[in-house]
Design an enzyme around this catalytic site. Sequence first.
Site, PDB file in Angstrom:
ATOM      1  N   ASP A 195      38.956  -5.652  42.121  1.00 44.36           N
ATOM      2  CA  ASP A 195      39.864  -4.788  41.373  1.00 44.36           C
ATOM      3  C   ASP A 195      41.169  -5.544  41.156  1.00 44.36           C
ATOM      4  O   ASP A 195      41.339  -6.661  41.641  1.00 44.36           O
ATOM      5  CB  ASP A 195      40.068  -3.456  42.104  1.00 44.36           C
ATOM      6  CG  ASP A 195      40.709  -3.633  43.482  1.00 44.36           C
ATOM      7  OD1 ASP A 195      41.110  -4.766  43.830  1.00 44.36           O
ATOM      8  OD2 ASP A 195      40.808  -2.636  44.213  1.00 44.36           O
ATOM      9  N   SER A 196      42.092  -4.946  40.427  1.00 42.12           N
ATOM     10  CA  SER A 196      43.291  -5.675  40.026  1.00 42.12           C
ATOM     11  C   SER A 196      44.386  -5.642  41.082  1.00 42.12           C
ATOM     12  O   SER A 196      45.383  -6.340  40.961  1.00 42.12           O
ATOM     13  CB  SER A 196      43.842  -5.077  38.739  1.00 42.12           C
ATOM     14  OG  SER A 196      44.382  -3.788  39.000  1.00 42.12           O
ATOM     15  N   GLY A 197      44.229  -4.803  42.094  1.00 40.09           N
ATOM     16  CA  GLY A 197      45.289  -4.612  43.080  1.00 40.09           C
ATOM     17  C   GLY A 197      46.166  -3.422  42.734  1.00 40.09           C
ATOM     18  O   GLY A 197      46.883  -2.901  43.597  1.00 40.09           O
ATOM     19  N   GLY A 198      46.114  -2.999  41.486  1.00 37.53           N
ATOM     20  CA  GLY A 198      46.972  -1.907  41.032  1.00 37.53           C
ATOM     21  C   GLY A 198      46.764  -0.629  41.816  1.00 37.53           C
ATOM     22  O   GLY A 198      47.726  -0.021  42.282  1.00 37.53           O
ATOM     23  N   PHE A 199      45.508  -0.233  42.000  1.00 34.78           N
ATOM     24  CA  PHE A 199      45.245   1.059  42.631  1.00 34.78           C
ATOM     25  C   PHE A 199      45.806   1.120  44.055  1.00 34.78           C
ATOM     26  O   PHE A 199      46.417   2.114  44.446  1.00 34.78           O
ATOM     27  CB  PHE A 199      43.744   1.369  42.627  1.00 34.78           C
ATOM     28  CG  PHE A 199      43.436   2.740  43.158  1.00 34.78           C
ATOM     29  CD1 PHE A 199      43.659   3.867  42.389  1.00 34.78           C
ATOM     30  CD2 PHE A 199      42.952   2.912  44.449  1.00 34.78           C
ATOM     31  CE1 PHE A 199      43.398   5.141  42.877  1.00 34.78           C
ATOM     32  CE2 PHE A 199      42.687   4.179  44.957  1.00 34.78           C
ATOM     33  CZ  PHE A 199      42.915   5.282  44.165  1.00 34.78           C
ATOM     34  N   ASP A 209      46.445  -2.498  35.735  1.00 31.37           N
ATOM     35  CA  ASP A 209      46.796  -1.229  35.097  1.00 31.37           C
ATOM     36  C   ASP A 209      47.698  -0.411  36.001  1.00 31.37           C
ATOM     37  O   ASP A 209      47.823  -0.690  37.187  1.00 31.37           O
ATOM     38  CB  ASP A 209      45.523  -0.419  34.782  1.00 31.37           C
ATOM     39  CG  ASP A 209      44.788   0.007  36.051  1.00 31.37           C
ATOM     40  OD1 ASP A 209      44.813  -0.755  37.040  1.00 31.37           O
ATOM     41  OD2 ASP A 209      44.195   1.095  36.058  1.00 31.37           O
ATOM     42  N   GLN A 230      42.975   4.473  30.711  1.00 30.93           N
ATOM     43  CA  GLN A 230      43.758   5.479  31.436  1.00 30.93           C
ATOM     44  C   GLN A 230      43.964   6.687  30.507  1.00 30.93           C
ATOM     45  O   GLN A 230      43.121   6.945  29.671  1.00 30.93           O
ATOM     46  CB  GLN A 230      45.092   4.873  31.903  1.00 30.93           C
ATOM     47  CG  GLN A 230      44.934   3.838  33.011  1.00 30.93           C
ATOM     48  CD  GLN A 230      44.625   4.458  34.376  1.00 30.93           C
ATOM     49  OE1 GLN A 230      44.729   5.667  34.580  1.00 30.93           O
ATOM     50  NE2 GLN A 230      44.208   3.617  35.329  1.00 30.93           N
ATOM     51  N   GLY A 269      42.044   5.940  36.879  1.00 29.16           N
ATOM     52  CA  GLY A 269      42.921   7.103  36.973  1.00 29.16           C
ATOM     53  C   GLY A 269      42.236   8.388  37.379  1.00 29.16           C
ATOM     54  O   GLY A 269      42.792   9.472  37.194  1.00 29.16           O
ATOM     55  N   ASP A 283      31.590   2.452  42.370  1.00 29.35           N
ATOM     56  CA  ASP A 283      31.867   1.979  43.722  1.00 29.35           C
ATOM     57  C   ASP A 283      32.545   3.109  44.474  1.00 29.35           C
ATOM     58  O   ASP A 283      33.171   3.970  43.870  1.00 29.35           O
ATOM     59  CB  ASP A 283      32.833   0.782  43.692  1.00 29.35           C
ATOM     60  CG  ASP A 283      34.260   1.225  43.402  1.00 29.35           C
ATOM     61  OD1 ASP A 283      34.571   1.467  42.230  1.00 29.35           O
ATOM     62  OD2 ASP A 283      35.053   1.373  44.360  1.00 29.35           O
ATOM     63  N   CYS A 311      13.414   7.708  54.846  1.00 22.51           N
ATOM     64  CA  CYS A 311      14.201   6.485  54.626  1.00 22.51           C
ATOM     65  C   CYS A 311      13.505   5.296  55.275  1.00 22.51           C
ATOM     66  O   CYS A 311      13.054   5.360  56.410  1.00 22.51           O
ATOM     67  CB  CYS A 311      15.602   6.652  55.203  1.00 22.51           C
ATOM     68  SG  CYS A 311      16.634   5.196  55.012  1.00 22.51           S
ATOM     69  N   CYS A 369      14.991   2.399  55.901  1.00 18.77           N
ATOM     70  CA  CYS A 369      15.967   1.435  56.421  1.00 18.77           C
ATOM     71  C   CYS A 369      15.670   1.103  57.886  1.00 18.77           C
ATOM     72  O   CYS A 369      14.969   1.829  58.585  1.00 18.77           O
ATOM     73  CB  CYS A 369      17.401   1.931  56.233  1.00 18.77           C
ATOM     74  SG  CYS A 369      18.048   2.951  57.574  1.00 18.77           S
ATOM     75  N   CYS A 420      16.443   3.993  60.439  1.00 16.93           N
ATOM     76  CA  CYS A 420      15.493   5.115  60.482  1.00 16.93           C
ATOM     77  C   CYS A 420      14.120   4.676  60.989  1.00 16.93           C
ATOM     78  O   CYS A 420      13.363   5.482  61.527  1.00 16.93           O
ATOM     79  CB  CYS A 420      15.380   5.754  59.103  1.00 16.93           C
ATOM     80  SG  CYS A 420      16.920   6.534  58.596  1.00 16.93           S
ATOM     81  N   HIS A 476      22.619   2.846  57.411  1.00 14.41           N
ATOM     82  CA  HIS A 476      21.797   3.906  56.818  1.00 14.41           C
ATOM     83  C   HIS A 476      22.439   4.490  55.555  1.00 14.41           C
ATOM     84  O   HIS A 476      21.778   4.661  54.535  1.00 14.41           O
ATOM     85  CB  HIS A 476      21.496   5.050  57.791  1.00 14.41           C
ATOM     86  CG  HIS A 476      20.950   6.228  57.048  1.00 14.41           C
ATOM     87  ND1 HIS A 476      19.633   6.298  56.637  1.00 14.41           N
ATOM     88  CD2 HIS A 476      21.572   7.324  56.535  1.00 14.41           C
ATOM     89  CE1 HIS A 476      19.473   7.399  55.923  1.00 14.41           C
ATOM     90  NE2 HIS A 476      20.626   8.045  55.838  1.00 14.41           N
TER      91      HIS A 476
HETATM   92 ZN   LIG Z   1      17.869   5.161  56.970  1.00 15.29          ZN
END
Ligand SMILES: [Zn+2]
Length: 391
Positions: free
Chosen positions: A91-95, A145, A212, A239, A289, A327, A329, A332, A358
């Site tokens: 990201d740009s760092g702005g947030f 931004d 924005q 935003g 994300d 699941c 994974c 699990c 998980h």
């Molecule tokens: Zn799992």
Amino acid sequence: MSISFQIDATQNAARLGRLATPHGVVETPVFMPVGTVASVKGVSQDILEELGAQILLGNTYHLYLRPGVEQVRQLGGLHRFMSWPRAILTDSGGFQVFSLNELRKVTEAGVTFRSHLDGSSHFFTPESSMEAQIGLGADVIMAFDECTEHPADRERVQQSMEMTLRWAARSKEYFKAHKREVPWARTAEVCPAGHVGTSVPGQTQGLFGIVQGGMDPALRKESAERTIEIGFAGYAIGGLSVGEPRALTREVVEFTLEHLPSDKPRYLMGVGTPEEIVEYAGLGVDMMDCVLPTRAARHGLLFTSEGRVSIKQKRYAGDQEPLDPKCGCRVCQRYSRAYLRHLYAANEVLAQVLNSIHNLSFYLDTMRAVRHSIALGNKAQFFPTEHSRAR
Ligand SMILES: [Zn+2]
């Protein structure tokens, strides 16, 4: 040679696509685990590979403060530094400047802010954000931004949007002049783990613009059109998730998407729950994300095919079943709810690790299922309604 995007199938508004980056192809819609300081909290890179993570997100603000951009650049860039051969977005760092710094000062030139680590004073501009992101060397980087606060009156939102547009043009200008300076574009090096593909001479990063305009449909439309006029490799909706009600988030996403080009990737920043990421993929978002899967995991909140599980509850103390029977994974497959509950109650580090693995697995599997459904053309049938019910 930067990034390219192609759409292989659509189902209503949802798109199945492929984003080709200098560090591999990312199948979309994609969920990007957040690796704030070049680390997805609690989950090592080999496990992220096993889970099928195709692209990670790094936070420029945090990496700029620690260990520092120059340090990462000298070590060959983020991929090599953290031994991650697949794609990365920064990201740009702005947030973070806007969300972590109450004492920030915004001018046309940029933003002055204090480090949340030691209180030292720093200055971010569109140019310095680009310089930092080129030095870190992610595959996809973001224009600088201003994230408009919510609520804000129309005049304030408009002024903020206008400045973001001027900053977008400055970001692109700097990027055009300096894009060859990305660490992996120049020398062929092998990362410490011996991964091939960490260096890709001759290629450059892809720069995304950010739309924005607050919660105002007319301003969102104008912001989208004028950002597209500047021209970027992809477009993000910024935003949002700034304290507005969820129904409004969805509304803004829906009408902003209408104004974004269909042949470029669309990135919705900072969302959401498992139900929301499915919903947004259905609306035509390609990239998302969120810190939720890892943050919730550290608080013992687990997402499963049968709904949410608060593993700290006493009812799981004698429960020998796997966390999520559906699941696949490694958590699990191996451990019981009783053991996970014990680790959490005993405040063991392993609780955070296993819970995070998980939850990330659940998110990545969810998006895999969405992609599969779009490919098969039955997106509408995908998400059962009982999924959203808490247990
Ligand atoms: Zn799992």
